[in-house]
Design an enzyme around this catalytic site. Structure first.
Site, PDB file in Angstrom:
ATOM      1  N   CYS A  69      18.772   0.597  -9.588  1.00  0.00           N
ATOM      2  CA  CYS A  69      17.672  -0.082 -10.177  1.00  0.00           C
ATOM      3  C   CYS A  69      17.655  -0.768 -11.413  1.00  0.00           C
ATOM      4  CB  CYS A  69      16.275   0.935 -10.005  1.00  0.00           C
ATOM      5  SG  CYS A  69      16.025   1.252  -8.561  1.00  0.00           S
ATOM      6  N   HIS A 112      11.098  -3.235 -13.894  1.00  0.00           N
ATOM      7  CA  HIS A 112      11.581  -3.165 -12.427  1.00  0.00           C
ATOM      8  C   HIS A 112      10.645  -2.788 -11.432  1.00  0.00           C
ATOM      9  CE1 HIS A 112      13.746  -1.349  -8.977  1.00  0.00           C
ATOM     10  NE2 HIS A 112      13.497  -0.419  -9.356  1.00  0.00           N
ATOM     11  N   ASN A 162      10.523  -2.654  -3.215  1.00  0.00           N
ATOM     12  CA  ASN A 162      11.543  -2.323  -4.239  1.00  0.00           C
ATOM     13  C   ASN A 162      12.771  -2.730  -3.637  1.00  0.00           C
ATOM     14  OD1 ASN A 162      13.342  -1.341  -5.849  1.00  0.00           O
ATOM     15  ND2 ASN A 162      12.258   0.801  -5.877  1.00  0.00           N
TER      16      ASN A 162
HETATM   17  N1  COA Z   1       3.270   7.316   5.083  1.00  0.00           N
HETATM   18  C1  COA Z   1       2.729   8.299   5.344  1.00  0.00           C
HETATM   19  N2  COA Z   1       2.761   9.437   4.706  1.00  0.00           N
HETATM   20  C2  COA Z   1       3.788   9.755   4.261  1.00  0.00           C
HETATM   21  C3  COA Z   1       4.727   8.840   3.860  1.00  0.00           C
HETATM   22  C4  COA Z   1       4.517   7.419   4.557  1.00  0.00           C
HETATM   23  N3  COA Z   1       5.392   6.453   4.360  1.00  0.00           N
HETATM   24  N4  COA Z   1       5.831   9.299   3.058  1.00  0.00           N
HETATM   25  C5  COA Z   1       5.405  10.396   2.700  1.00  0.00           C
HETATM   26  N5  COA Z   1       4.289  10.893   3.476  1.00  0.00           N
HETATM   27  C6  COA Z   1       3.500  12.114   3.413  1.00  0.00           C
HETATM   28  C7  COA Z   1       4.512  13.191   3.063  1.00  0.00           C
HETATM   29  O1  COA Z   1       5.168  13.882   4.076  1.00  0.00           O
HETATM   30  C8  COA Z   1       3.528  14.239   2.403  1.00  0.00           C
HETATM   31  O2  COA Z   1       2.655  14.959   3.622  1.00  0.00           O
HETATM   32  P1  COA Z   1       2.278  16.462   3.387  1.00  0.00           P
HETATM   33  O3  COA Z   1       1.448  16.354   2.272  1.00  0.00           O
HETATM   34  O4  COA Z   1       1.549  16.770   4.728  1.00  0.00           O
HETATM   35  O5  COA Z   1       3.555  17.334   3.115  1.00  0.00           O
HETATM   36  C9  COA Z   1       2.349  13.471   1.776  1.00  0.00           C
HETATM   37  O6  COA Z   1       2.601  11.988   2.520  1.00  0.00           O
HETATM   38  C10 COA Z   1       2.534  13.307   0.335  1.00  0.00           C
HETATM   39  O7  COA Z   1       4.000  12.818  -0.149  1.00  0.00           O
HETATM   40  P2  COA Z   1       4.389  12.906  -1.611  1.00  0.00           P
HETATM   41  O8  COA Z   1       6.041  12.561  -1.166  1.00  0.00           O
HETATM   42  O9  COA Z   1       3.860  14.114  -2.138  1.00  0.00           O
HETATM   43  O10 COA Z   1       3.507  11.733  -1.942  1.00  0.00           O
HETATM   44  P3  COA Z   1       3.648  11.028  -3.303  1.00  0.00           P
HETATM   45  O11 COA Z   1       2.144  10.799  -3.618  1.00  0.00           O
HETATM   46  O12 COA Z   1       4.533  11.570  -4.214  1.00  0.00           O
HETATM   47  O13 COA Z   1       4.117   9.277  -3.085  1.00  0.00           O
HETATM   48  C11 COA Z   1       6.115   8.311  -3.541  1.00  0.00           C
HETATM   49  C12 COA Z   1       5.118   9.323  -2.709  1.00  0.00           C
HETATM   50  C13 COA Z   1       7.406   8.025  -2.799  1.00  0.00           C
HETATM   51  C14 COA Z   1       5.142   6.908  -3.097  1.00  0.00           C
HETATM   52  C15 COA Z   1       6.007   8.427  -4.851  1.00  0.00           C
HETATM   53  O14 COA Z   1       6.514   9.795  -5.231  1.00  0.00           O
HETATM   54  C16 COA Z   1       6.580   7.753  -5.695  1.00  0.00           C
HETATM   55  O15 COA Z   1       6.298   6.444  -5.858  1.00  0.00           O
HETATM   56  N6  COA Z   1       7.639   8.065  -6.445  1.00  0.00           N
HETATM   57  C17 COA Z   1       8.392   6.944  -7.294  1.00  0.00           C
HETATM   58  C18 COA Z   1       9.453   6.329  -6.255  1.00  0.00           C
HETATM   59  C19 COA Z   1      10.204   5.149  -7.185  1.00  0.00           C
HETATM   60  O16 COA Z   1       9.461   4.548  -7.878  1.00  0.00           O
HETATM   61  N7  COA Z   1      11.326   5.057  -6.777  1.00  0.00           N
HETATM   62  C20 COA Z   1      12.036   4.188  -7.285  1.00  0.00           C
HETATM   63  C21 COA Z   1      12.602   4.454  -8.475  1.00  0.00           C
HETATM   64  S1  COA Z   1      13.749   3.331  -9.174  1.00  0.00           S
END
Ligand code: COA
Length: 335
Positions: A114, A262, A292
């Site tokens: 990224c 980004h 992204n």
């Molecule tokens: N659709 C539906 N449910 C989903 C899912 C999807 N696409 N992906 C994960 N889940 C579920 C998980 O299984 C989890 O279920 P559970 O509570 O039963 O275990 C629940 O949603 C919460 O998951 P979690 O990973 O804790 O969600 P979150 O609030 O942290 O959101 C991201 C996930 C990835 C969106 C978030 O962590 C994020 O944006 N992180 C930064 C990512 C980023 O910027 N990456 C690029 C960096 S350059």
């Protein structure tokens, strides 16, 4: 010593739009979850056989070169940032040299995910500052969709990433108060595996391990992301590296005319916007449309902002990135 400036910008995204509803037909996810967590409504996926990371990069580059008003033979050096190269080796830099029909100029591949475009701009800036090169082509391009785990197992990653390319021509700027004022780069390999794609890689040691009896449970061929950990680090590092860039130039957040973060997650951008007290006009986001696109996200967003007249002469433009490595960086530009 010279400065460098961005003289031309271009981007290319595949036509094929994949909405959140489209994804919910092939995995257990839904539009509400994706929009609420990431801001993403849709992304582009390359239809198999239609494009590659290199071909998208070439299309973006052609536009950037045209807008820079130079002949392609005036390009002195190529920098290509991607995490999704066409080949394991050689990298896409040389493929761009070939496919654009350039002279035998040098081509450098950047593996900073990224942060790749920010690193690329920094490299180009140093070459131009030193006087070694006058025109450097910097490309960020990604074809994620062919490598994602498009099942419920991979939903935490695969709903976020999209395909596309952006490019910039950096050229010599004689006015020391204009162009790229400074660049700031960082890394913290301690967290390398928190956002990574482990295989194929020589860490696997033997090619038979890579292609041999494929273990259906082996997810190392798919990108892995510890989402919450990445999120927490991203908001801290984004803020730090933007402030570092501003302070280096005796500037404050109030001086920012346009921040191009980004496009990792709309919530991260909104957090930064709030933290620095910036208005909607001072931050550009397009993750809603493209997801992204890692190394391509900043040049795509910068090109769209510029095309919309939101980046103007004398504006203070800040580029900031954070991603796998972890690596992060910023670029401070007086446009
Ligand atoms: N659709 C539906 N449910 C989903 C899912 C999807 N696409 N992906 C994960 N889940 C579920 C998980 O299984 C989890 O279920 P559970 O509570 O039963 O275990 C629940 O949603 C919460 O998951 P979690 O990973 O804790 O969600 P979150 O609030 O942290 O959101 C991201 C996930 C990835 C969106 C978030 O962590 C994020 O944006 N992180 C930064 C990512 C980023 O910027 N990456 C690029 C960096 S350059």
């Amino acid at each position: 010593m010279y400065n460098s400036k961005i003289a031309g910008l271009g981007f290319f995204v595949p036509e094929n739009v994949v909405t959140n509803d489209d994804l919910s037909k092939i995995m257990d996810t839904n539009d509400e979850w994706i929009q609420e967590r990431t801001g993403i409504k849709e992304r582009r996926h390359v239809v198999k056989g239609e494009d590659t990371t290199t071909s998208m990069g070439v299309k973006a580059a052609q536009k950037a070169i045209e807008r820079a008003g130079i002949d392609k033979n005036d390009i002195d050096f190529i920098v290509f940032a991607t995490l999704s190269p066409d080949y394991y080796f050689p990298g896409p830099g040389v493929l761009v040299q070939r496919d654009l029909g350039l002279k035998t100029v040098g081509a450098l591949d950047i593996r900073n995910q990224c942060s790749g475009f920010v690193y690329g701009v920094s490299v180009a800036d140093q070459y131009i500052k030193s006087g070694m090169y006058k025109n450097v082509l910097v490309i960020g391009s990604e074809l994620h969709s062919h490598g994602l785990d498009m099942t419920t197992r991979g939903r935490g990653v695969s709903v976020i990433f999209g395909d596309g390319a952006g490019a910039a021509v950096l050229t010599r700027e004689e006015d020391p108060k204009k162009g790229v004022l400074s660049t700031h780069l960082h890394s913290e390999g301690e967290h390398a595996e928190e956002l990574s794609l482990i295989a194929p890689g020589m860490g696997k040691r033997w090619v038979t391990d890579i292609i041999g009896d494929a273990d259906p449970e082996d997810t190392s061929y798919y990108p892995y992301m510890n989402g919450q950990f990445v999120f927490k680090n991203a908001v801290v590092r984004f803020s730090e590296v933007i402030m570092e860039g501003l302070q280096t130039n005796n500037l404050t957040p109030a001086d920012i005319d346009m921040l191009i973060p980004h496009q990792a997650n709309l919530r991260i951008s909104q957090f930064i916007q709030k933290k620095f007290g910036l208005s909607d006009d001072q931050v550009f986001n397009n993750i809603m449309k493209y997801g992204n696109t890692t190394a391509a996200s900043i040049p795509i967003a910068l090109t769209e902002a510029w095309e919309a007249g939101k980046v103007k002469e004398d504006d203070l433009v800040v580029l900031a990135a954070f991603g796998s490595g972890f690596t992060w960086g910023s670029v401070i530009i007086r446009w």
